[in-house]
Design a protein around this motif. Structure first.
Motif, PDB file in Angstrom:
ATOM      1  N   UNK A   1      24.245   9.416  32.031  1.00  0.00           N
ATOM      2  CA  UNK A   1      24.329   9.035  33.438  1.00  0.00           C
ATOM      3  C   UNK A   1      23.692   7.666  33.632  1.00  0.00           C
ATOM      4  N   UNK A   2      24.329   6.842  34.420  1.00  0.00           N
ATOM      5  CA  UNK A   2      23.705   5.594  34.855  1.00  0.00           C
ATOM      6  C   UNK A   2      23.815   5.543  36.365  1.00  0.00           C
ATOM      7  N   UNK A   3      22.682   5.405  37.015  1.00  0.00           N
ATOM      8  CA  UNK A   3      22.671   5.370  38.474  1.00  0.00           C
ATOM      9  C   UNK A   3      21.773   4.240  38.957  1.00  0.00           C
ATOM     10  N   UNK A   4      22.180   3.628  40.050  1.00  0.00           N
ATOM     11  CA  UNK A   4      21.396   2.564  40.669  1.00  0.00           C
ATOM     12  C   UNK A   4      21.312   2.866  42.155  1.00  0.00           C
ATOM     13  N   UNK A   5      20.098   2.845  42.698  1.00  0.00           N
ATOM     14  CA  UNK A   5      19.886   2.998  44.142  1.00  0.00           C
ATOM     15  C   UNK A   5      19.388   1.665  44.680  1.00  0.00           C
ATOM     16  N   UNK A   6      19.975   1.229  45.781  1.00  0.00           N
ATOM     17  CA  UNK A   6      19.553  -0.030  46.393  1.00  0.00           C
ATOM     18  C   UNK A   6      19.387   0.177  47.883  1.00  0.00           C
ATOM     19  N   UNK A   7      18.491  -0.614  48.451  1.00  0.00           N
ATOM     20  CA  UNK A   7      18.279  -0.605  49.886  1.00  0.00           C
ATOM     21  C   UNK A   7      18.305  -2.050  50.377  1.00  0.00           C
ATOM     22  N   UNK A   8      18.945  -2.248  51.511  1.00  0.00           N
ATOM     23  CA  UNK A   8      19.083  -3.586  52.076  1.00  0.00           C
ATOM     24  C   UNK A   8      18.549  -3.596  53.503  1.00  0.00           C
TER      25      UNK A   8
ATOM     26  N   UNK B   1      18.901  -5.823  57.113  1.00  0.00           N
ATOM     27  CA  UNK B   1      19.627  -6.868  57.823  1.00  0.00           C
ATOM     28  C   UNK B   1      18.661  -7.639  58.712  1.00  0.00           C
ATOM     29  N   UNK B   2      18.823  -8.928  58.728  1.00  0.00           N
ATOM     30  CA  UNK B   2      17.964  -9.765  59.562  1.00  0.00           C
ATOM     31  C   UNK B   2      18.603 -11.128  59.759  1.00  0.00           C
ATOM     32  N   UNK B   3      17.898 -11.970  60.441  1.00  0.00           N
ATOM     33  CA  UNK B   3      18.384 -13.327  60.687  1.00  0.00           C
ATOM     34  C   UNK B   3      17.850 -14.256  59.604  1.00  0.00           C
ATOM     35  N   UNK B   4      18.728 -15.078  59.077  1.00  0.00           N
ATOM     36  CA  UNK B   4      18.339 -16.062  58.081  1.00  0.00           C
ATOM     37  C   UNK B   4      17.755 -17.291  58.739  1.00  0.00           C
ATOM     38  N   UNK B   5      17.366 -18.268  57.952  1.00  0.00           N
ATOM     39  CA  UNK B   5      16.784 -19.509  58.473  1.00  0.00           C
ATOM     40  C   UNK B   5      17.756 -20.262  59.378  1.00  0.00           C
ATOM     41  N   UNK B   6      19.051 -20.099  59.090  1.00  0.00           N
ATOM     42  CA  UNK B   6      20.056 -20.780  59.910  1.00  0.00           C
ATOM     43  C   UNK B   6      20.443 -19.974  61.146  1.00  0.00           C
ATOM     44  N   UNK B   7      19.812 -18.828  61.358  1.00  0.00           N
ATOM     45  CA  UNK B   7      20.082 -17.985  62.514  1.00  0.00           C
ATOM     46  C   UNK B   7      21.200 -16.992  62.315  1.00  0.00           C
ATOM     47  N   UNK B   8      21.899 -17.086  61.196  1.00  0.00           N
ATOM     48  CA  UNK B   8      22.991 -16.159  60.903  1.00  0.00           C
ATOM     49  C   UNK B   8      22.468 -14.843  60.356  1.00  0.00           C
TER      50      UNK B   8
ATOM     51  N   UNK C   1      19.088  -8.671  52.976  1.00  0.00           N
ATOM     52  CA  UNK C   1      18.082  -8.896  51.944  1.00  0.00           C
ATOM     53  C   UNK C   1      17.843  -7.592  51.210  1.00  0.00           C
ATOM     54  N   UNK C   2      17.945  -7.644  49.888  1.00  0.00           N
ATOM     55  CA  UNK C   2      17.680  -6.451  49.086  1.00  0.00           C
ATOM     56  C   UNK C   2      16.187  -6.168  49.110  1.00  0.00           C
TER      57      UNK C   2
END
Length: 170
Positions: free
Chosen positions: A117-124, A126-133, A137-138
């Motif tokens: 088995x190979x498994x990967x869990x990720x969490x992200x 959401x936010x505003x970047x330096x340019x406001x967009x 971010x992981x």
């Protein structure tokens, strides 16, 4: 390396590495236990193996880490040492975890997996970047190879073959 070896995750030591005794390999694998790693390697006789490596999901010192990141799977590597072949046979098992408050409870489900088995869990986040967009971010990554890699490296360094078992007996 043959096709079947690739499918099972079997790895062989480098040429010229003299195989160590089974007792030395066993001790080296147990020597990977440290308080700063999120896994433990323990006796596996109850599970029909020589050793079992698993996440420290029930360990009070690590429990808050797993709760905070809502890890949804328990990953386990069962190992049997075969001295006649200088081989460590491995079988992975993965189960879903249900969180009740701050206490994990193992849940039997159709999501259980056995084999390699190979498994990967990720969490992200959401936010505003330096340019406001909007920017993702992981914030968390948990990979089963974080557990399995050190085991394989230790076995290979001892001159033994790491043989993945897909089906059948360990």
């Amino acid at each position: 390396m043959g096709l079947f070896d690739k499918l099972t995750g079997t790895k062989r030591p480098a040429d010229g590495v003299a195989p160590r005794s089974a007792a030395e390999v066993h001790a080296a694998l147990l020597g990977l236990n440290r308080p700063d790693v999120p896994y433990v390697i323990r006796d596996g006789r109850e599970e029909g193996a020589d050793l079992v490596a698993e996440w420290r999901i029930l360990d009070p010192a690590w429990q808050t880490f797993f709760v905070r990141n809502q890890v949804s799977r328990v990953f386990q590597v069962r190992m049997r040492l075969v001295p006649e072949k200088n081989e460590a046979r491995s079988l992975d098992q993965q189960y879903e975890v249900t969180w009740v408050g701050d206490t994990p409870r193992l849940a039997l489900s159709a999501e259980a997996q056995r084999g390699q088995v190979h498994t990967v869990s990720k969490s992200w986040t959401l936010g505003r970047g330096e340019d406001g967009g909007l920017e993702a971010t992981e914030t968390f990554t948990f990979d089963s190879s974080d557990l399995k890699g050190p085991l394989q490296d230790t076995v290979l360094a001892a001159g033994w073959t790491w043989r993945g078992v897909v089906y059948g007996k360990l």
